[in-house]
Scaffold this active site. Structure first.
Site, short mmCIF file in Angstrom:
data_model
loop_
_atom_site.label_atom_id
_atom_site.label_comp_id
_atom_site.label_asym_id
_atom_site.label_seq_id
_atom_site.Cartn_x
_atom_site.Cartn_y
_atom_site.Cartn_z
N LYS A 265 0.85 -1.19 0.00
CA LYS A 265 0.00 0.00 0.00
C LYS A 265 0.88 1.24 0.00
O LYS A 265 1.73 1.42 0.88
CB LYS A 265 -0.90 0.00 1.23
CG LYS A 265 -1.74 1.26 1.39
CD LYS A 265 -2.52 1.23 2.71
CE LYS A 265 -3.24 2.55 2.98
NZ LYS A 265 -3.95 2.54 4.28
N LYS A 277 -10.55 12.58 7.70
CA LYS A 277 -10.09 12.23 9.05
C LYS A 277 -10.11 13.46 9.95
O LYS A 277 -10.08 14.60 9.48
CB LYS A 277 -8.65 11.71 8.98
CG LYS A 277 -8.46 10.42 8.23
CD LYS A 277 -6.97 10.06 8.19
CE LYS A 277 -6.72 8.76 7.43
NZ LYS A 277 -7.21 7.59 8.18
N ARG A 351 -7.32 -0.68 0.78
CA ARG A 351 -7.74 -1.97 0.23
C ARG A 351 -8.14 -1.85 -1.24
O ARG A 351 -8.08 -2.84 -1.98
CB ARG A 351 -8.89 -2.54 1.06
CG ARG A 351 -10.16 -1.71 1.07
CD ARG A 351 -11.07 -2.04 2.24
NE ARG A 351 -10.52 -1.55 3.51
CZ ARG A 351 -11.10 -1.73 4.70
NH1 ARG A 351 -12.23 -2.39 4.77
NH2 ARG A 351 -10.55 -1.26 5.79
#
Length: 506
Positions: A265, A277, A351
Site C-alpha cells: 500500500k 479524518k 484496500r
C-alpha cells in the site's frame, strides 16, 4: 532522493588496544538479586571493580539503560559504556536481546564516531544479531534541515568483540549491512514529508534505489492505468492534483526455484478523502505508504543478497485527497480484472489500491502472494503499536510467523471468520469496501482475499496479509534499534521468509 549511509562493521578479538575505538560497550543484565555484569574483555580486577559499583551508579541492567564512565587504559577506549540488556532467559541472551542492546547502545552513542560492542557472542548468529542491531541503531534523518549544527552524527564504525572466527562471521556482517540499508531506506521513505514524497516522486525514488541492482522497474502512469483498467488506484488518486502510479519491481535470477509476489500500500498522504479524518494526528498519514516502501526495499535486499528466488514488488501508489474530483461515498470502482466495489467510505482506500495490485500479481501465478499495508486502525486496537497482524493461508502465515521470530519482529496470526464476508455485500456492486466494524482488521483482510487469483490447478494462490498500521510508525520514544517515526518494520521478516523458502527448496 533517498540517502543511505552504511555503518562500517568489523570483528575484533583479544587485545583491544590494537583496534581502539572511542567507546567500549559492555552488557549488564537484570538479575534476581540486582544487576549482573556480563562476560567482557576487561581484566578480572577491572571487571570486579565495575561490578561492585553497579548499584552505587544506579545501574539496573534494564533494556535501553546506558551509563557512561571514563575509559580504562587497558581497553584503549576513552569511554566505558554500561548497556542494559534486560532479563536473561534461562541464563542466556536471546539473539533479539543482543540485537536490541547493540542497537540501543549505538543509537544512544550518536556523536561518538566509533564503538566496540563487547556483548557475549559465542556463535555466528550472535555476531549477526549484534551487527544488525548496530547497523539499525546508526540511523538518522536530517534531510530537510537547513543545518546539522547541534545534531549528533550517528556512529560510523562498530567493532564486535568476539572469539568467533572473523572470516566465518564476514557473511553475517555483509548481510547485516544489506538488511540495514533496506530497513533504513524504508524508514527514510516513510519519514519524507508529503510535500516531497508523492506518487510520481515515489516512483522516481524506486528507480533511484534500484540502480546498480539486477532488477527491472516498470511504472504505470495515470494514462496507462486508465487504459488497462486499474480502477482502484485511479479512483483513490483522482482527488489529488498529483496523479497515481503503479510501480512493478522485478528481481528474476536465472536459478530461481521459487516465485513470490509482494504488494504494498503506497498512499503517500491520506486525508481520508471525502470521508475526511480528524485533524489531530493527520500528519502521521505521511507514513501511509509504508507497505509499498517495505516491499520495494525487500526486493532490493533480495537482489543485493543474490538469493535464487524470483520476487516481484507491486507498489500501489496514490494520494487520497478531498476535492471536486475526489471519489464520493456510494461511488462504484471497477477493479483491475473487472470486479466492482461500492465505496461506502473513502477512508477505506488502501484496500482499493491493493486490490488492483493483488489481481495483477495473481496473473503471474506466483507460489505465494504477500501484501503489506498500514491498513486499519483496528490493528492498533487489537494488537497495539508494535505487533503486526497476520492473516491468510495457513501455509504462508505460519512460515511468516517463523521468519518473524527469527528476524526478531513481532507478528501475531489472526483468523478470518467466514461470518465477516456477508457484511461486505453491496446492493449495487460485487462487494462494498467496508463491512463489519468489530474485528475491522479481519474484515479488511477478508475483502482483500476476494481479489487473490487461482493457481494453475484452479486453487487460490497461497496468500497472506500483514497489517502494519501500528509497527510501521513510532510515535513514542525511540527504543532498542527503533527510532522515532518510520521504523522499517517487516522488511527483515520478508527477507527471512524468502531465505527460508530458498533453504526449503534446496
Amino acid at each position: 532522493m533517498v540517502k543511505t549511509t552504511d555503518i562500517i562493521l568489523g570483528i575484533v578479538a583479544k587485545d583491544l588496544k590494537k583496534s581502539p575505538s572511542d567507546a567500549l560497550v559492555i552488557g549488564v543484565a537484570q538479575g534476581s538479586d540486582g544487576p549482573v555484569l556480563l562476560s567482557n574483555p576487561l581484566s578480572a580486577k577491572a571487571a570486579e571493580s565495575v561490578s561492585g559499583s553497579l548499584q552505587l551508579l544506579g545501574v539496573t541492567g534494564a533494556a535501553d539503560q546506558t551509563h557512561r564512565l571514563p575509559g580504562l587504559p587497558e581497553t584503549g577506549s576513552g569511554i566505558l559504556v554500561l548497556a542494559g540488556v534486560g532479563k536473561l532467559s534461562d541464563g542466556n541472551l536471546s539473539e533479539e536481546a543482543l540485537r536490541r542492546a547493540a542497537g540501543s547502545a549505538v543509537r544512544q552513542l550518536a556523536g561518538v564516531p566509533s564503538v566496540t560492542l563487547a556483548f557475549p557472542t559465542t556463535t555466528v548468529n550472535d555476531v549477526a544479531a549484534v551487527a544488525e542491531g548496530a547497523a539499525l541503531g546508526a540511523y538518522s534523518y536530517t534531510e530537510h534541515r537547513s543545518s546539522n549544527e547541534g545534531l549528533k552524527a550517528p556512529v560510523s564504525k562498530a567493532l564486535i568483540f568476539s572469539d568467533v572466527d572473523a572470516k566465518a562471521a564476514q557473511p553475517a556482517l555483509d548481510r547485516a549491512i544489506v538488511l540495514a540499508r533496506a530497513v533504513n531506506a524504508t524508514r527514510t521513505l516513510v519519514n519524507q514529508p508529503p510535500s516531497h514524497l508523492y506518487p510520481e516522486s515515489f516512483a522516481e525514488s524506486a528507480k533511484e534505489l534500484s540502480k546498480g541492482l539486477p532488477v527491472k522497474v516498470t511504472v504505470w502512469d495515470e494514462k496507462r492505468l486508465e487504459k488497462e483498467g486499474f480502477g482502484g488506484i485511479l479512483g483513490v488518486g483522482k482527488g489529488s492534483t498529483r496523479q497515481p502510479r503503479l510501480v512493478k519491481v522485478e528481481y528474476a535470477p536465472a536459478k530461481a526455484t521459487k516465485k513470490i509476489a509482494l504488494i504494498g500500500k503506497g498512499i503517500t498522504f491520506d486525508t481520508g478523502g471525502i470521508s475526511i479524518k480528524p485533524a489531530l494526528g493527520m500528519g502521521d498519514m505521511k507514513g501511509d505508504m509504508a507497505g509499498a516502501a517495505v516491499v520495494l526495499n525487500t526486493v532490493l535486499a533480495l537482489a543485493s543478497l543474490g538469493l535464487p528466488i524470483k520476487a516481484t514488488a507491486w507498489l500501489c501508489i496514490a494520494e487520497n485527497m478531498p476535492s471536486g474530483a475526489a471519489a464520493r461515498p456510494a461511488d462504484v470502482f471497477t477493479i483491475y480484472g473487472g470486479k466492482t466495489v461500492e465505496v461506502l467510505n473513502t477512508d477505506a482506500e488502501g484496500r482499493l489500491v491493493m486490490a488492483d495490485g493483488i489481481v495483477a500479481a495473481s496473473l503471474e501465478k506466483p507460489d505465494a502472494i504477500i501484501d503489506v499495508a498500514t491498513l486499519t486502525g483496528a490493528q492498533l486496537i487489537a494488537l497495539g503499536v508494535r505487533t503486526a497482524g497476520l492473516m491468510g493461508s495457513d501455509s504462508v502465515t505460519s512460515a511468516l510467523k517463523s521468519a518473524a521470530d527469527r528476524a526478531g519482529e513481532l507478528v501475531w496470526p489472526m483468523p478470518l471468520p467466514e461470518e465477516l464476508r456477508p457484511s461486505l455485500d453491496s446492493q449495487v456492486a460485487d462487494l462494498a469496501n467496508i463491512g463489519e466494524r468489530n474485528g475491522g482488521m479481519m474484515t479488511a483482510a477478508v475483502f482483500l482475499r476476494e481479489f487473490v487469483g487461482k493457481d494453475g490447478d484452479g486453487q487460490q494462490i497461497p496468500w497472506a496479509h500483514v497489517d502494519i498500521a501500528g509497527p510501521a510508525f513510532n510515535n513514542g520514544s525511540a527504543y532498542g534499534y527503533t527510532p522515532k517515526q518510520g521504523t522499517g518494520s517487516t522488511v527483515r521478516t520478508l527477507v527471512a521468509y524468502a531465505e527460508d523458502l530458498v533453504a526449503a527448496s534446496a
